[in-house]
Write an enzyme that holds these catalytic residues in place. Structure first.
Site, PDB file in Angstrom:
ATOM      1  N   PHE A 177       0.802  -1.208   0.000  1.00  0.00           N
ATOM      2  CA  PHE A 177       0.000   0.000   0.000  1.00  0.00           C
ATOM      3  C   PHE A 177       0.840   1.265   0.000  1.00  0.00           C
ATOM      4  O   PHE A 177       0.302   2.374   0.033  1.00  0.00           O
ATOM      5  CB  PHE A 177      -0.921   0.032   1.223  1.00  0.00           C
ATOM      6  CG  PHE A 177      -2.164  -0.789   1.049  1.00  0.00           C
ATOM      7  CD1 PHE A 177      -2.864  -0.768  -0.137  1.00  0.00           C
ATOM      8  CD2 PHE A 177      -2.628  -1.581   2.078  1.00  0.00           C
ATOM      9  CE1 PHE A 177      -4.015  -1.512  -0.303  1.00  0.00           C
ATOM     10  CE2 PHE A 177      -3.778  -2.334   1.924  1.00  0.00           C
ATOM     11  CZ  PHE A 177      -4.470  -2.301   0.733  1.00  0.00           C
ATOM     12  N   VAL A 180       7.821   2.561   2.986  1.00  0.00           N
ATOM     13  CA  VAL A 180       8.153   2.540   4.415  1.00  0.00           C
ATOM     14  C   VAL A 180       9.482   3.266   4.614  1.00  0.00           C
ATOM     15  O   VAL A 180      10.460   3.013   3.905  1.00  0.00           O
ATOM     16  CB  VAL A 180       8.255   1.098   4.945  1.00  0.00           C
ATOM     17  CG1 VAL A 180       8.548   1.096   6.440  1.00  0.00           C
ATOM     18  CG2 VAL A 180       6.962   0.332   4.658  1.00  0.00           C
ATOM     19  N   ASP A 291      -2.790 -11.850   4.710  1.00  0.00           N
ATOM     20  CA  ASP A 291      -1.602 -11.660   3.862  1.00  0.00           C
ATOM     21  C   ASP A 291      -0.346 -12.104   4.607  1.00  0.00           C
ATOM     22  O   ASP A 291       0.658 -11.403   4.637  1.00  0.00           O
ATOM     23  CB  ASP A 291      -1.476 -10.204   3.433  1.00  0.00           C
ATOM     24  CG  ASP A 291      -0.487 -10.025   2.273  1.00  0.00           C
ATOM     25  OD1 ASP A 291      -0.238 -11.021   1.555  1.00  0.00           O
ATOM     26  OD2 ASP A 291       0.042  -8.926   2.096  1.00  0.00           O
TER      27      ASP A 291
END
Length: 485
Positions: A177, A180, A291
């Site tokens: 998404f 990081v 996931d």
């Protein structure tokens, strides 16, 4: 409030009320009080600490502490005559005056009752404060309200400063998404900041779901959420920083595999199982990860595993065990057959993913790779099943172990993994059973059947097949050429 607290601290009664303008048409009314035997300094300190703990998003409330109390409302909740100066104290009793003892009793007894009642109520509040906090959090869960995690909110400018404006040198990786980054807070604490992509498809509801739920999870094998930022189009999650990156960084690199000996990998398998068990059963809510994969397992400085990325977690009511979805999320190769093909997911879907992950940890190979055996290609699950059927399961072990492993431990872990990847969900164990199997060798294990997503050879296809999810078949039909008129 500060003015009223100061007045009470300097008062002989350690008590004061006040009112002021809240808006052009509304007043705010304040009442503060300390135990009468407190010194001026202690009363002032107690009230100041109470004022600091006032909620900033409420329009009224009361805070009780063992030594002081504070209340504020937008309506007059006390008698306004209390603001007037108290009557002068009665004259000291004169010797021989019989009424003096009556006066003393009339003053002392009500005061003693008040003090006793105040102490009891304060103690009751202190004892039950955390319980009320959890009840409030549960109510906030029902509302799915972002304000329930308001105390965790970070300012976007502070996050920019911590990551040096999201510089490339601070980038740790790319998630499903978003990106990081590593950051350092002003107090020196290192954190990992997940900056969600504006085109990630994750809406505000999903973001709230991740923040509100994950912030309440506390387990040594889960990555801890420290805060969040929701400002304009920016959606950022702030996690604890885990120093040794993710499991796949070591597991699938031929040069780094040797840093994970069998003892370490066995500890990692057990830690992952306990983390998922907490999500499924031991946390206040039932959470399906959906996931689970090597990239979502982080390793701390001692190589202890921490399950990460609950952005796709699905929260169930306590009496629910499975659900259907049209939006299949996750990583192919780790998905159970019923989830990948029909969108049906449950706790047993995570169990399937865990089984695949265990096989990868043992072998140091990816499930998505193809393996040649008996003249048929297959994935890691198929390859493992063929080794098991041929009585040579130890051939799966990573060559970097160099025979430095417990033979029975590896065979048992392979056995458990094959039970996890069974085609029928009823044949898969629960995470609580898996933890028991890993920790208690005396527990007998059922014989595994062919797993889901099993690639069959031509010889196997010739016989009866019961695997409705089989992905490999042999077409012996002749080719027909159709010529149009």
């Amino acid at each position: 409030m500060n003015e009223t607290a100061k007045e009470a601290a300097h008062s002989s009664r350690k008590f004061a009320v006040n009112k002021g303008n809240f808006t052009s048409s509304q007043n705010i009314y304040v009442l503060v009080q300390c135990m009468p035997d407190l010194t001026r300094e202690n009363c002032s300190s107690c009230l100041q600490q109470t004022i600091k703990k006032l909620p900033r998003d409420k329009t009224g409330g009361i805070l009780l502490w063992p030594s002081c109390t504070l209340r504020y409302e937008l309506y007059p909740f006390y008698n306004e005559t209390l603001r007037q100066a108290p009557p002068p104290p009665p004259p000291p009793p004169q010797p021989g005056n019989k009424n003096s003892y009556v006066i003393i009793i009339a003053i002392v007894v009500p005061l003693a009752v008040y003090v006793l009642l105040f102490a009891v109520l304060s103690s009751f509040y202190v004892i039950n404060r955390e319980e009320k906090t959890y009840e409030t959090a549960a109510a906030d869960d029902d509302k799915d309200d972002i304000t329930s995690a308001g105390s965790l909110q970070f300012d976007f400018k502070a996050i920019e400063a911590a990551t040096n404006k999201f510089s490339e040198s601070n980038k740790l990786g790319q998630g499903g998404f978003g990106q990081v980054y590593k950051g350092t807070l002003p107090n020196g604490v290192q954190v990992a900041m997940k900056r969600l992509s504006k085109t990630s498809g994750q809406g505000e509801k999903e973001f709230k779901n991740e923040v509100v739920v994950v912030a309440k999870l506390q387990h040594r094998n889960l990555v801890k959420l420290l805060g969040f930022c929701l400002e304009r189009e920016e959606k950022i999650l702030v996690y604890e920083f885990v120093s040794n990156k993710s499991l796949d960084y070591f597991l699938f690199d031929s040069k780094k595999q040797s840093q994970l000996d069998w003892t370490t990998r066995y500890k990692i398998i057990g830690g992952i199982a306990r983390g998922i068990l907490y999500l499924h059963q031991d946390s206040r809510l039932t959470i399906i990860h959906r996931d689970l994969k090597a990239g979502n397992i982080l390793l701390d400085a001692d190589m202890n595993p921490k399950v990460a990325d609950f952005g796709m977690a699905r929260i169930f009511e306590m009496d629910q065990t499975e659900a259907n979805t049209r939006r299949v999320v996750g990583t192919y190769g780790y998905m159970s057959p019923e989830y990948a093909m029909y969108g049906q997911f449950s706790m047993k879907s995570d169990v399937y993913s865990f089984g695949v992950l265990v096989l990868e940890i043992i072998s140091g190979r990816k499930n998505s790779s193809l393996y040649q055996m008996d003249a048929c290609l297959g994935n890691l699950v198929t390859y493992t099943w063929r080794l098991w059927s041929n009585g040579t399961p130890l051939e799966l072990a990573d060559s970097s172990f160099r025979k430095n492993y417990q033979r029975n431990e590896i065979i048992r872990c392979i056995h458990i993994a094959l039970l996890c990847v069974q085609e029928d969900t009823e044949d898969r164990p629960t995470m609580s059973m898996i933890v028991q199997m890993l920790t208690t060798t005396s527990i007998a294990l059922a014989a595994p059947r062919p797993p889901g997503f099993f690639f069959r050879s031509k010889h196997e296809e010739a016989g009866p097949s019961t695997n409705k999810f089989s992905l490999c078949s042999i077409d012996d039909a002749s080719i027909t050429m159709v010529t149009p008129r």
